[in-house]
Design an enzyme around this catalytic site. Structure first.
Site, PDB file in Angstrom:
ATOM      1  N   SER A  32      16.452   7.297  14.565  1.00 34.97           N
ATOM      2  CA  SER A  32      15.354   6.467  13.681  1.00 34.97           C
ATOM      3  C   SER A  32      14.139   6.311  14.661  1.00 34.97           C
ATOM      4  O   SER A  32      13.142   6.362  13.315  1.00 34.97           O
ATOM      5  CB  SER A  32      15.728   5.579  14.001  1.00 34.97           C
ATOM      6  OG  SER A  32      17.381   5.201  13.319  1.00 34.97           O
ATOM      7  N   HIS A  90      13.687   2.185  17.218  1.00 32.68           N
ATOM      8  CA  HIS A  90      13.111   1.595  16.097  1.00 32.68           C
ATOM      9  C   HIS A  90      11.203   1.675  16.542  1.00 32.68           C
ATOM     10  O   HIS A  90      10.459   2.331  15.945  1.00 32.68           O
ATOM     11  CB  HIS A  90      13.431   0.914  14.880  1.00 32.68           C
ATOM     12  CG  HIS A  90      15.238   1.426  14.863  1.00 32.68           C
ATOM     13  ND1 HIS A  90      15.954   1.141  15.703  1.00 32.68           N
ATOM     14  CD2 HIS A  90      15.082   1.203  13.941  1.00 32.68           C
ATOM     15  CE1 HIS A  90      16.714   2.192  15.084  1.00 32.68           C
ATOM     16  NE2 HIS A  90      16.437   1.765  13.578  1.00 32.68           N
TER      17      HIS A  90
END
Length: 404
Positions: free
Chosen positions: A278, A343
């Site tokens: 991610s 993230h």
């Protein structure tokens, strides 16, 4: 595409070779000339006084005499540059850039100023294109905000090399996931399996001295629900971006996001492991979305508002899944589930380094002041995180979960 596109078809190779042989009869006894030397021979034919310049009129005559060998959009670009020179002259370096497709900031400015020839129909109005040509045109409109850049990319792209980086990374991620799924006997929420963290690719705070884990964690995913969205975004966003900007630049943004993600976790969520790609995916997608917003009027991709909304919803859902999993009761206490901070590290890279890369199609990044500012910021963060990992864990007397 990339830093050095392949030479364009402005002058036929065979005709050029014949000229060189006529002017240099002893060429066979020497090493092959560099491409610039080939252009020098042709340039000198139009510059008998060796002034280093040729008139735009002579350059236009050269283009007209080879018009049948030119892609129509490439011819528009070359004529635009010729028209932009107010002094009526073209220097040798500009000539080489034109004939070999090497572009610089001054070259782009000259092209943009010579807009009289660029008022012809846009790529979208072209008819009778093959499937591959329509695909290249689609990618151009998905990623580039300027019509001149879209035309240049459309004429220059050769699919050599293909977008190998994103495809290779994606295939490796799927292969590792399938292997782990078979060995663990679990494909959904693999991260809850007692043996999951024993894999040597996972970043674990107790094993942070094993530096490869800051990068290899991308090949481990929490489950098929985690892998699925990352793979879709890598293919739908990463591959077109690589087709336009090249494996080096897109790979740089992706890897920078991956490393920033794991380092951010080691600083902000010190007891948690990290898995999944991610960080890299969010770096690319964030850069792409930010580039669209910053060039809203120039981006001509269809349904861009709706598609941005869908992308943001998907990213938010994935981030929400990661947050929920992080605070869900762990399957292997006292070690928590993987962190979601990676993230955020990817987003930070995307809206800084990533945006600079995407906004400077085929331009030298080292000539961009913002590039060096963001590189300096990234370097400072990496150095800070390294020192943090060396000293902070001991100074804070942090109780880490035992190694898997």
């Amino acid at each position: 595409m990339g830093e050095h596109p392949s030479p364009g078809p402005a002058v036929a190779a065979c005709a050029e070779a014949e000229r060189i042989e006529e002017l240099e009869p002893e060429a066979e006894e020497r090493l092959p000339a560099a491409p610039e030397d080939h252009w020098k021979v042709l340039f000198d034919q139009f510059d008998p006084g060796n002034t280093g310049y040729i008139s735009t009129g002579k350059f236009r005559s050269l283009l007209e005499s080879h018009s049948s060998k030119l892609d129509p959009h490439k011819r528009e670009v070359l004529l635009a540059l010729a028209d932009s020179h107010a002094d009526g002259q073209i220097g040798y370096q500009d000539f080489v850039s034109l004939m070999s497709n090497k572009r610089s900031n001054s070259f782009r400015q000259a092209i943009l100023q010579g807009n009289r020839r660029l008022s012809s129909k846009a790529l979208l109005e072209e008819k009778g294109l093959s499937l591959s040509q329509r695909l290249i045109r689609h990618v151009a409109y998905e990623t580039l905000p300027r019509e001149i850049d879209r035309k240049w990319y459309y004429d220059s792209y050769t699919c050599c090399p293909p977008p190998w980086f994103m495809i290779t990374v994606t295939l490796l991620e799927v292969a590792f996931f399938l292997y782990n799924g078979v060995s663990l006997g679990q494909f959904v929420l693999q991260v809850t399996h007692p043996r999951y963290l024993k894999n040597s690719l996972v970043y674990h705070p107790q094993l942070r001295a094993q530096v490869w884990r800051y990068l290899t964690y991308i090949f481990m995913h929490a489950g098929i629900e985690h892998l699925g969205l990352n793979v879709v975004l890598q293919l739908l966003v990463g591959v077109p971006l690589e087709m336009v900007h090249g494996a080096t630049r897109i790979g740089l943004v992706y890897v920078a996001g991956v490393v920033a993600g794991s380092l951010a976790v080691s600083v902000a969520d010190m007891t948690a492991p990290v898995v999944g790609s991610s960080g890299g995916v969010y770096a690319l997608v964030s850069a792409h979305l930010a580039n669209i917003v910053m060039n809203w009027s120039g981006m001509k991709c269809q349904f861009k508002l709706l598609r941005m909304a869908v992308a943001l919803i998907c990213m938010s859902m994935e981030f929400g899944r990661a947050v929920w999993l992080r605070f869900h009761p762990s399957a292997y206490p006292p070690c928590p589930h993987p962190s979601f901070v990676a993230h955020l590290g990817g987003v930070a890279v995307g809206i800084t380094l990533g945006v600079v890369v995407l906004r400077n199609y085929e331009q030298r990044l080292q000539d961009q002041s913002l590039w060096w500012i963001f590189v300096a910021m990234y370097t400072v963060f990496v150095l800070f995180a390294v020192f943090w990992n060396i000293f902070a864990y001991t100074l804070l007397d942090l109780k880490l979960p035992p190694p898997p």
